[in-house]
Enzyme design. Structure first.
Site, PDB file in Angstrom:
ATOM      1  N   GLU A 143       0.816  -1.218   0.000  1.00 50.51           N
ATOM      2  CA  GLU A 143       0.000   0.000   0.000  1.00 50.51           C
ATOM      3  C   GLU A 143       0.851   1.271   0.000  1.00 50.51           C
ATOM      4  OE1 GLU A 143      -2.943  -0.209   3.087  1.00 50.51           O
ATOM      5  OE2 GLU A 143      -3.729  -2.134   2.406  1.00 50.51           O
TER       6      GLU A 143
ATOM      7  N   GLU B 121      -4.937  -8.590   0.929  1.00 46.13           N
ATOM      8  CA  GLU B 121      -5.612  -8.223   2.180  1.00 46.13           C
ATOM      9  C   GLU B 121      -7.097  -8.040   1.907  1.00 46.13           C
ATOM     10  OE1 GLU B 121      -4.231  -4.802   4.391  1.00 46.13           O
ATOM     11  OE2 GLU B 121      -2.138  -5.356   4.087  1.00 46.13           O
TER      12      GLU B 121
HETATM   13  O1  IFM Z   1      -4.063  -2.848   9.257  1.00 42.36           O
HETATM   14  C1  IFM Z   1      -4.024  -2.385   7.957  1.00 42.36           C
HETATM   15  C2  IFM Z   1      -2.851  -2.965   7.204  1.00 42.36           C
HETATM   16  O2  IFM Z   1      -1.650  -2.711   7.847  1.00 42.36           O
HETATM   17  C3  IFM Z   1      -2.766  -2.365   5.816  1.00 42.36           C
HETATM   18  N1  IFM Z   1      -4.032  -2.465   5.136  1.00 42.36           N
HETATM   19  C4  IFM Z   1      -5.222  -2.056   5.828  1.00 42.36           C
HETATM   20  C5  IFM Z   1      -5.284  -2.728   7.202  1.00 42.36           C
HETATM   21  C6  IFM Z   1      -6.553  -2.288   7.940  1.00 42.36           C
HETATM   22  O3  IFM Z   1      -6.562  -0.910   8.108  1.00 42.36           O
END
Ligand code: IFM
Length: 472
Positions: free
Chosen positions: A165, A373
């Site tokens: 990200e 994710e």
């Molecule tokens: O916890 C975070 C993660 O570190 C990166 N993506 C989003 C998740 C939830 O906010």
């Protein structure tokens, strides 16, 4: 007919070093920007820090056994840069590298494929002190660090991700300042985005040179499924602007070898982008084996109304700040879509995930997709017997996995799914107040208890068939 996933589809869970490891002063580790930021009063809810986090550094073997108990076939973790290359310069430190070697060996013994992310937001503080991601040198330092990790772990890890990200690193870290290092300078945010892109490209080159041919390389983006509030041309323009700043600022150079012309035009009053040097975009566009997609909720945007000043805080799903993370498009309004929300106040809308999978299938045909994710925070609490029932999370996961299945049926080449997160952990600016885990962590005792969603997900991992939603 139950929805069946392809054979070999990876069923994983994800975590990140600073969110789970703790032991921030052990083994020669030096502070990262998140140590500094979380120890700065007022930056993290409740003054929480990752000093101890969920003690994964000391509970590694227990956590791997837990993953095996949940029938996971893959585990995505990140390496703490300042644990393996303290201060971000010079040789690697064996004690730090040994921690990850041990982790990988334990995973492999359990038949769990390791997926290694090099950078999940924890820049060594010394590199930030030298200027951080807005400075070009950080990209070179990142490639050097990538080579150190590749040489140490390349014989046993096949899946490699450069950045997690980068939008958050650049725009929340240097734009709105709600993430470390907490700077609020729109030009620094754009410079950071470019140097993250450059770091990615240089790191991929370093990884290809150091890793065996079987290694699979990628990056994990958090593309925004951005939708216009109305069919008006003004709202369509708001959508285009946010799509450029959230998505194409990374996919442009990484996948197509150029920054989008509209992004350069939208930000021309801030910078002439002369920090992009000759040859940079060619260095950034490296062939990738997989594109990681992190998805939680869509964004709905509109052009600013006349009375924008009275609109109240911008609701773009990120921690509140008086500084915008959208350089040059600060006036775009974000809207809460109607319907169900998670504890983050993010809307539950699996169609955004479907749309992104179909979009990137079209835009980068031939590149495998991974959901690196996806998940949701809820206010989970143990019942009197100590069990943790989280039916909302099961519903969330069911909806999103059905969307993944639909995308595969419609031709998307999706190879795996990593649930965020394996266990409750440090949720950045929200500290420990938001629980994303499939496994509940009692922060007093550090006891781990699989929630009912973990058992539900284990059934899916075991059978490859999407279980129904349990009644009640
Ligand atoms: O916890 C975070 C993660 O570190 C990166 N993506 C989003 C998740 C939830 O906010």
């Amino acid at each position: 007919m139950p929805e069946s996933f392809p054979p070999g589809f990876l069923w994983g869970a994800a975590t990140a070093a600073y969110q789970i490891e703790g032991a921030v002063r052990e083994g020669g580790r030096t502070p990262s920007i998140w140590d500094t930021f979380s120890h700065t009063p007022g930056k993290v809810l409740g003054g929480d820090t990752g000093d101890d986090a969920v003690e994964h550094y000391h509970r590694r073997s227990q956590d791997v056994r837990l993953m095996a108990d949940l029938d996971l076939t893959a585990y995505r973790f990140s390496v703490s840069w300042s644990r393996v290359q303290p201060t971000g310069r010079g040789p690697g430190v064996q004690r730090g590298l040994d921690f990850y070697r041990g982790l990988v060996d334990e995973l492999l013994e359990q038949g769990i494929s390791p997926s290694l992310t090099l950078y999940h937001w924890d820049l060594p503080q010394e590199l930030e002190t030298s200027g951080g991601w807005p400075e070009r040198d950080t990209a070179y330092r990142f490639a050097e660090y990538a080579q150190i990790v590749a040489e140490a772990l390349g014989d046993r890890v096949e899946m490699w991700t450069t950045l997690n990200e980068p939008w958050c690193s650049a725009f929340l870290g240097y734009g709105s300042g709600v993430h470390a290092p907490g700077r609020t300078d729109p030009v620094a945010a754009l410079r950071a985005a470019h140097h993250l892109n450059l770091g990615h490209g240089l790191a991929v080159q370093a990884l290809r040179a150091a890793l065996p041919a079987r290694a699979r390389l990628g990056v994990s983006l958090n593309p925004s499924a951005v939708r216009p509030l109305s069919a008006s041309p003004e709202d369509a323009d708001a959508q285009r602007r946010i799509d450029a700043l959230a998505n194409r600022v990374f996919t442009g150079p990484m996948l197509k070898g150029a920054y989008p012309a509209d992004l350069l035009a939208d930000t021309a009053h801030l910078t002439d982008w002369s920090f992009v040097q000759d040859g940079d975009t060619a260095a950034i566009k490296q062939p990738l084996d997989m594109l990681g997609i992190n998805y939680y909720a869509p964004a709905v945007v509109s052009a600013a109304p006349e009375n924008a000043a009275e609109e109240g805080p911008r609701n773009d799903g990120h921690a509140a700040s008086e500084h915008s993370p959208w350089p040059g498009s600060e006036s775009v309004c974000f809207h809460q879509p109607p319907g169900e929300l998670t504890a983050m106040e993010w809307s539950v809308d699996p169609s955004g995930l479907y749309d992104l999978l179909m979009r990137y299938s079209r835009e980068v045909p031939g590149t495998a997709l991974l959901i690196t994710e996806n998940g949701a925070a809820y206010d989970d609490k143990p019942d009197p017997e100590g069990a943790v029932h989280d039916p909302d999370r099961i519903r969330y996961l069911h909806g999103h996995l059905a969307a993944v299945h639909r995308a595969i049926e419609d031709g998307a080449d999706v190879r795996g799914y990593f649930l965020w997160s394996l266990m409750d952990n440090f949720e950045w600016a929200y500290g420990y107040s938001k629980r994303f885990g499939a496994v509940y962590v009692d922060y007093e005792t550090q006891a781990r208890t699989p929630k009912s969603s973990a058992r539900w997900y284990a059934q899916l991992a075991r059978t490859g068939e999407l279980p129904g939603i349990p009644a009640g």
